[in-house]
Design a protein around this motif. Structure first.
Motif, PDB file in Angstrom:
ATOM      1  N   LEU A  39       7.922  -0.651  -5.042  1.00  0.00           N
ATOM      2  CA  LEU A  39       7.272   0.209  -4.055  1.00  0.00           C
ATOM      3  C   LEU A  39       7.669  -0.282  -2.670  1.00  0.00           C
ATOM      4  CD1 LEU A  39       3.823   1.782  -3.898  1.00  0.00           C
ATOM      5  CD2 LEU A  39       4.487   0.284  -2.002  1.00  0.00           C
ATOM      6  N   ILE A  40       8.122   0.633  -1.836  1.00  0.00           N
ATOM      7  CA  ILE A  40       8.550   0.299  -0.482  1.00  0.00           C
ATOM      8  C   ILE A  40       7.596   0.970   0.493  1.00  0.00           C
ATOM      9  CG2 ILE A  40      10.414   0.441   1.215  1.00  0.00           C
ATOM     10  CD1 ILE A  40      12.348   0.711  -1.233  1.00  0.00           C
TER      11      ILE A  40
ATOM     12  N   VAL B 284      12.289   3.688  -7.706  1.00  0.00           N
ATOM     13  CA  VAL B 284      11.743   3.499  -6.361  1.00  0.00           C
ATOM     14  C   VAL B 284      10.568   4.428  -6.091  1.00  0.00           C
ATOM     15  CG1 VAL B 284      12.240   3.626  -3.887  1.00  0.00           C
ATOM     16  CG2 VAL B 284      13.976   2.761  -5.466  1.00  0.00           C
ATOM     17  N   THR B 285       9.453   3.834  -5.663  1.00  0.00           N
ATOM     18  CA  THR B 285       8.343   4.587  -5.089  1.00  0.00           C
ATOM     19  C   THR B 285       8.366   4.337  -3.592  1.00  0.00           C
ATOM     20  OG1 THR B 285       6.958   4.478  -7.077  1.00  0.00           O
ATOM     21  CG2 THR B 285       5.837   4.876  -4.970  1.00  0.00           C
ATOM     22  N   ALA B 286       8.496   5.402  -2.818  1.00  0.00           N
ATOM     23  CA  ALA B 286       8.637   5.290  -1.372  1.00  0.00           C
ATOM     24  C   ALA B 286       7.394   5.819  -0.684  1.00  0.00           C
ATOM     25  CB  ALA B 286       9.863   6.071  -0.904  1.00  0.00           C
ATOM     26  N   VAL B 287       6.845   5.044   0.257  1.00  0.00           N
ATOM     27  CA  VAL B 287       5.666   5.441   1.017  1.00  0.00           C
ATOM     28  C   VAL B 287       6.100   5.798   2.427  1.00  0.00           C
ATOM     29  CG1 VAL B 287       3.382   4.768   1.825  1.00  0.00           C
ATOM     30  CG2 VAL B 287       4.239   3.892  -0.366  1.00  0.00           C
ATOM     31  N   CYS B 288       5.734   7.008   2.876  1.00  0.00           N
ATOM     32  CA  CYS B 288       6.108   7.467   4.210  1.00  0.00           C
ATOM     33  C   CYS B 288       5.146   8.565   4.639  1.00  0.00           C
ATOM     34  CB  CYS B 288       7.551   7.984   4.226  1.00  0.00           C
ATOM     35  SG  CYS B 288       7.803   9.449   3.192  1.00  0.00           S
ATOM     36  N   SER B 289       5.362   9.108   5.839  1.00  0.00           N
ATOM     37  CA  SER B 289       4.524  10.195   6.339  1.00  0.00           C
ATOM     38  C   SER B 289       5.078  11.538   5.869  1.00  0.00           C
ATOM     39  CB  SER B 289       4.459  10.164   7.865  1.00  0.00           C
ATOM     40  OG  SER B 289       5.744  10.433   8.409  1.00  0.00           O
ATOM     41  N   SER B 290       4.308  12.597   6.112  1.00  0.00           N
ATOM     42  CA  SER B 290       4.675  13.937   5.636  1.00  0.00           C
ATOM     43  C   SER B 290       6.055  14.373   6.120  1.00  0.00           C
ATOM     44  CB  SER B 290       3.631  14.961   6.090  1.00  0.00           C
ATOM     45  OG  SER B 290       2.344  14.618   5.646  1.00  0.00           O
ATOM     46  N   ARG B 291       6.349  14.132   7.396  1.00  0.00           N
ATOM     47  CA  ARG B 291       7.595  14.650   7.957  1.00  0.00           C
ATOM     48  C   ARG B 291       8.828  13.956   7.404  1.00  0.00           C
ATOM     49  NH1 ARG B 291      10.096  12.605  12.978  1.00  0.00           N
ATOM     50  NH2 ARG B 291       9.452  10.439  13.324  1.00  0.00           N
ATOM     51  N   ASN B 292       8.638  12.806   6.741  1.00  0.00           N
ATOM     52  CA  ASN B 292       9.793  12.052   6.247  1.00  0.00           C
ATOM     53  C   ASN B 292       9.971  12.121   4.733  1.00  0.00           C
ATOM     54  OD1 ASN B 292      10.529  11.137   8.856  1.00  0.00           O
ATOM     55  ND2 ASN B 292       8.945   9.564   8.755  1.00  0.00           N
TER      56      ASN B 292
ATOM     57  N   VAL C  23       7.741  -5.121  -7.891  1.00  0.00           N
ATOM     58  CA  VAL C  23       7.875  -5.635  -6.528  1.00  0.00           C
ATOM     59  C   VAL C  23       7.242  -4.640  -5.566  1.00  0.00           C
ATOM     60  CG1 VAL C  23       9.476  -6.238  -4.656  1.00  0.00           C
ATOM     61  CG2 VAL C  23       9.974  -6.950  -7.001  1.00  0.00           C
ATOM     62  N   VAL C  24       6.461  -5.146  -4.623  1.00  0.00           N
ATOM     63  CA  VAL C  24       5.988  -4.363  -3.489  1.00  0.00           C
ATOM     64  C   VAL C  24       6.640  -4.945  -2.243  1.00  0.00           C
ATOM     65  CG1 VAL C  24       4.022  -3.751  -2.038  1.00  0.00           C
ATOM     66  CG2 VAL C  24       3.805  -3.667  -4.536  1.00  0.00           C
ATOM     67  N   PHE C  25       7.389  -4.121  -1.547  1.00  0.00           N
ATOM     68  CA  PHE C  25       8.122  -4.544  -0.349  1.00  0.00           C
ATOM     69  C   PHE C  25       7.423  -3.917   0.849  1.00  0.00           C
ATOM     70  CE2 PHE C  25      12.675  -4.632   1.662  1.00  0.00           C
ATOM     71  CZ  PHE C  25      12.333  -5.765   2.362  1.00  0.00           C
ATOM     72  N   ASP C  26       6.663  -4.736   1.585  1.00  0.00           N
ATOM     73  CA  ASP C  26       5.865  -4.226   2.697  1.00  0.00           C
ATOM     74  C   ASP C  26       6.604  -4.410   4.013  1.00  0.00           C
ATOM     75  OD1 ASP C  26       3.362  -3.160   3.854  1.00  0.00           O
ATOM     76  OD2 ASP C  26       3.320  -5.124   4.823  1.00  0.00           O
ATOM     77  N   LEU C  27       6.875  -3.289   4.688  1.00  0.00           N
ATOM     78  CA  LEU C  27       7.623  -3.308   5.939  1.00  0.00           C
ATOM     79  C   LEU C  27       6.781  -2.851   7.123  1.00  0.00           C
ATOM     80  CD1 LEU C  27      10.819  -1.614   4.477  1.00  0.00           C
ATOM     81  CD2 LEU C  27      10.497  -4.054   4.923  1.00  0.00           C
TER      82      LEU C  27
END
Length: 332
Positions: free
Chosen positions: A157-158, A180-188, A217-221
């Protein structure tokens, strides 16, 4: 030569385009005519002296009233103009790219860099594309491959998948054969899906720490969640990789995103999950790995906007305000 110079801490407006002496390479250094650079969160953190704790923790970078190095910028790509007497790997005319690390100085027409800290530019990339890779790409590669120890078939998870590091991380994870699980905002959402993400979580709609999914793995950015929340997204024995983050909130903070890192380091020995903190000193090995990924077509830099050298202040303002997605390049 022209360079963007900073005399004191403050907002991007403290930067001035000035004429300064062109650097002369030492025996082990290479003089590079800079064709492009890129903006990183590191630039505005140093520009503003944010957070205050960093001024104490990194005295070689932060001075009492301003940074030790007056010229901002760390990532660059360009052509070799001259080499020091002990350098035999590079010749004038070679196209190279690199990360100056704590030395800074890339927002300029010329820069001197240690020969062991630069690499030949990916042949299939423009200078602007190559300049976006050193710090962000190295952070992603080290975080996933070296610290995360990801293997094909695992799940990552990113958090912050649409940012400068995140867009490289999604692509590198897919190159490693990882789901891959990707975390982002609506526009992205569309952007990270186009980069290969298998699952996209829109954080404006869902809380990824409460979905019940577990990842190797959780990759926190981003640095915007508590340690316990991030651990909820980990599979038993999984690895949490912490890599700073944060955004400017109007004035320098005392601890800022370093709070999560300090907490992670403090409890790392007390929990069964692996908690590791990412630091990415300039490395030729990482740059060579990125070049291979780029030339094979498995990683392609994403550039949100490009600014000229005399508009670096506006570029940094755009990045620190959380409006940017992927990378912002500077043409010189």
């Amino acid at each position: 030569m022209k360079a963007m110079v900073q005399q004191r801490y403050g907002p991007p407006d403290v930067l001035r385009l000035e004429e300064v002496d062109q650097p002369v390479p030492a025996r082990h250094e290479v003089l590079v005519r800079v064709h492009a650079a890129s903006v990183n969160a590191r630039d505005w953190h140093v520009l503003r002296g944010d957070p205050y704790l960093a001024r104490l923790a990194l005295p070689t970078v932060f001075g009492p009233r301003g940074p030790r190095q007056r010229i901002r910028g760390t990532d660059f790509a360009g052509r070799v103009a001259a080499v020091g007497s002990d350098v035999d790997r590079f010749r004038p005319g070679d196209e190279v790219y690199g990360d100056l690390g704590d030395a800074h100085g890339a927002f300029a027409e010329y820069v001197c860099a240690p020969a062991d800290g630069i690499e030949f530019k990916p042949a299939n990339l423009s200078f602007a594309q190559a300049a976006t890779m050193p710090l962000a790409g190295s952070t992603a590669l080290m975080g996933l491959r070296d610290l995360g120890r990801l293997r094909a078939g695992q799940h990552v998870l990113i958090n912050g998948a649409s940012g400068g590091v995140g867009t490289f991380a999604v692509q590198i994870a897919k190159a490693l054969g990882v789901e891959v699980t990707a975390v982002c905002s609506s526009r992205n959402v569309g952007l990270v899906r186009s980069l290969g993400a298998d699952v996209v979580v829109d954080y404006t709609v869902e809380d990824f720490t409460r979905l019940g999914r577990r990842h190797d793995v959780v990759f926190d950015l981003v640095g915007n969640r508590r340690l316990g929340e991030l651990r909820r997204a980990l599979a038993p024995g999984g690895t949490l990789v912490l890599s700073g983050g944060g955004s400017f909130r109007g004035r320098p903070g005392i601890v800022g995103p370093m709070a999560l890192i300090i907490t992670g380091q403090a409890v790392a020995r007390l929990v069964r999950e692996r908690i590791v903190v990412l630091g990415t000193p300039p490395s030729r090995e990482l740059l060579a790995g990125l070049r291979e990924l780029a030339e094979s077509g498995r990683v392609t830099p994403v550039i949100d906007r490009t600014y000229p050298l005399d508009d670096v202040a506006q570029a940094i303002r755009y990045v620190e305000g959380e409006h940017a997605r992927a990378k912002v390049a500077i043409t010189v």
